[in-house]
Design a protein around this motif. Structure first.
Motif, mmCIF file in Angstrom:
data_model
loop_
_atom_site.group_PDB
_atom_site.id
_atom_site.type_symbol
_atom_site.label_atom_id
_atom_site.label_comp_id
_atom_site.label_asym_id
_atom_site.label_seq_id
_atom_site.Cartn_x
_atom_site.Cartn_y
_atom_site.Cartn_z
ATOM 1 N N ASN A 17 0.818 -1.212 0.000
ATOM 2 C CA ASN A 17 0.000 0.000 0.000
ATOM 3 C C ASN A 17 0.854 1.265 0.000
ATOM 4 O OD1 ASN A 17 -2.552 -1.145 -0.193
ATOM 5 N ND2 ASN A 17 -2.807 -1.316 2.021
ATOM 6 N N ARG A 28 -4.980 1.444 -1.219
ATOM 7 C CA ARG A 28 -5.677 1.033 0.004
ATOM 8 C C ARG A 28 -6.211 -0.382 -0.172
ATOM 9 N NH1 ARG A 28 -9.399 6.008 1.615
ATOM 10 N NH2 ARG A 28 -10.860 4.299 1.414
ATOM 11 N N ARG A 86 -6.833 -4.372 0.508
ATOM 12 C CA ARG A 86 -7.038 -5.237 1.660
ATOM 13 C C ARG A 86 -6.832 -6.662 1.182
ATOM 14 N NH1 ARG A 86 -12.886 -6.682 2.094
ATOM 15 N NH2 ARG A 86 -13.846 -5.745 0.277
ATOM 16 N N ASP A 122 -9.047 -3.523 -3.901
ATOM 17 C CA ASP A 122 -9.336 -2.141 -3.541
ATOM 18 C C ASP A 122 -10.502 -1.719 -4.420
ATOM 19 O OD1 ASP A 122 -9.409 0.497 -2.787
ATOM 20 O OD2 ASP A 122 -7.497 1.052 -3.706
#
Length: 123
Positions: free
Chosen positions: A24, A30, A32, A59
């Motif tokens: 990131n 961002r 996950r 993301d």
């Protein structure tokens, strides 16, 4: 065919979180973690050896597979990319069904309708 697990094994969670933070930060993203590719190899490594992790990251509607090498250094981790790794997620490694449903629900709240295009096994 690689195996993909949605739940990160407890022993690999700190390394996976360090890898996620590194990715990131490098990509100003961002992401996950939505899956881990072939965790058995990472779990079978000897203590002190670096481990290679195949991460499925999402993301929003963008999902990618990142291959990283994580080494324990002091109280933290050193993370590096594996250059020959695929950066696109293969069709059989689509994100978990819940991810697609969340995205579809979000889009339907914004628009009267959406058009889904299915091309060569990719959504």
């Amino acid at each position: 065919m690689p195996s993909v697990v949605e739940e990160i094994p407890e022993r690999l969670q700190p390394a996976a979180e360090a890898a996620l933070a590194w990715i990131n930060a490098r990509q100003d993203a961002r992401f996950r973690i939505t899956g881990l590719v072939d965790p058995e190899a990472a779990l079978a490594r000897n203590a002190g050896e670096p481990l290679d992790l195949g991460l499925v990251l999402c993301d929003g509607d963008l999902c990618v597979r990142e291959q990283v090498r994580v080494s324990a250094v002091g109280d933290g981790f050193e993370v590096s990319g594996i250059p020959a790794a695929a950066t696109e997620i293969p069709a059989h490694l689509d994100p978990p069904v819940g991810i697609r449903g969340e995205w579809l629900d979000q889009q339907l709240e914004l628009h009267d309708f959406i058009l889904l295009l299915y091309y060569r096994g990719l959504w």
